[in-house]
Scaffold this active site. Sequence first.
Site, PDB file in Angstrom:
ATOM      1  N   ARG A   1       0.836  -1.198   0.000  1.00 28.47           N
ATOM      2  CA  ARG A   1       0.000   0.000   0.000  1.00 28.47           C
ATOM      3  C   ARG A   1       0.869   1.246   0.000  1.00 28.47           C
ATOM      4  O   ARG A   1       1.725   1.416   0.859  1.00 28.47           O
ATOM      5  CB  ARG A   1      -0.914   0.001   1.233  1.00 28.47           C
ATOM      6  CG  ARG A   1      -1.877   1.171   1.263  1.00 28.47           C
ATOM      7  CD  ARG A   1      -2.914   1.017   2.335  1.00 28.47           C
ATOM      8  NE  ARG A   1      -2.348   0.972   3.679  1.00 28.47           N
ATOM      9  CZ  ARG A   1      -3.070   0.925   4.780  1.00 28.47           C
ATOM     10  NH1 ARG A   1      -4.380   0.869   4.698  1.00 28.47           N
ATOM     11  NH2 ARG A   1      -2.490   0.893   5.956  1.00 28.47           N
TER      12      ARG A   1
ATOM     13  N   THR B   1      -1.087   7.596  -1.057  1.00 29.99           N
ATOM     14  CA  THR B   1      -2.377   7.496  -1.745  1.00 29.99           C
ATOM     15  C   THR B   1      -3.282   6.423  -1.159  1.00 29.99           C
ATOM     16  O   THR B   1      -4.480   6.413  -1.426  1.00 29.99           O
ATOM     17  CB  THR B   1      -2.162   7.178  -3.227  1.00 29.99           C
ATOM     18  OG1 THR B   1      -1.587   5.853  -3.340  1.00 29.99           O
ATOM     19  CG2 THR B   1      -1.230   8.184  -3.873  1.00 29.99           C
TER      20      THR B   1
ATOM     21  N   ASP C   1       0.433  -3.236  12.367  1.00 32.39           N
ATOM     22  CA  ASP C   1       0.763  -3.786  11.059  1.00 32.39           C
ATOM     23  C   ASP C   1       1.084  -5.266  11.227  1.00 32.39           C
ATOM     24  O   ASP C   1       2.081  -5.631  11.867  1.00 32.39           O
ATOM     25  CB  ASP C   1       1.959  -3.038  10.463  1.00 32.39           C
ATOM     26  CG  ASP C   1       2.266  -3.475   9.046  1.00 32.39           C
ATOM     27  OD1 ASP C   1       2.705  -4.633   8.860  1.00 32.39           O
ATOM     28  OD2 ASP C   1       2.075  -2.673   8.115  1.00 32.39           O
TER      29      ASP C   1
ATOM     30  N   ASP D   1       4.624  -6.400  10.033  1.00 35.96           N
ATOM     31  CA  ASP D   1       5.688  -5.966  10.931  1.00 35.96           C
ATOM     32  C   ASP D   1       5.707  -6.797  12.205  1.00 35.96           C
ATOM     33  O   ASP D   1       6.775  -7.164  12.710  1.00 35.96           O
ATOM     34  CB  ASP D   1       5.505  -4.487  11.294  1.00 35.96           C
ATOM     35  CG  ASP D   1       5.880  -3.558  10.157  1.00 35.96           C
ATOM     36  OD1 ASP D   1       6.550  -4.019   9.208  1.00 35.96           O
ATOM     37  OD2 ASP D   1       5.505  -2.377  10.211  1.00 35.96           O
TER      38      ASP D   1
END
Length: 209
Positions: free
Chosen positions: A104, A108, A200, A203
């Site tokens: 991602r 944006t 995340d 992560d």
Amino acid sequence: MSNVTVLDHPLIQHKLTIMRNKETSIAGFRRLLREIAHLMCYEVTRDLELEMVPIETPMTEMESPTIKGKKLVFASILRAGNGLLDGMLDLVPAARVAHIGLYRDHETLEPVEYYFKAPADLANRLIIVVDPMLATGNSATAAIEKLKERGANNIRFLCLLAAPEGIKHFAEAQPDVPVYTASIDTHLNEKGYIIPGLGDAGDRMYGTK
């Protein structure tokens, strides 16, 4: 949200709570993700069609049920999807596997593709797409579009957490694809992360930032 199934089994919810905790270690998070994938796999495959086949037990001959049709395809949205994929393959080791590399863009929030590899004959198989998060819904939508371009027409999407915004976008873009999730959280923050979420997933699986 009629096309969304929340998997509320107590063991799923218990393990998800531990995964949300920021104090859970990398090893613990990875192990729990694999375990919760086992439990979710049971639910997302609950209605697979069976057929009777003749076998012989040590005692006698009999007709016994087996999964009908071609083998399943598990499609992992890299990289975090591999945590769910590993657990799914524990239960269905003969499944075919597709890998879809998307990340991602943090400016944006749109998906950027960097890799795609899938079995050739997708049209006659059930494809279960896995990714821990359905946040904006952009990556999931893009992944499924790639699969449909290759002939896939029987697709389910499995995730740990979903945001209402992502569900809405996904349902508008992929109305024929049911969603299975362990939780619908409250909202997305300004950076497109699910709140309260679990951070995340990639992560936390791999110890990266």
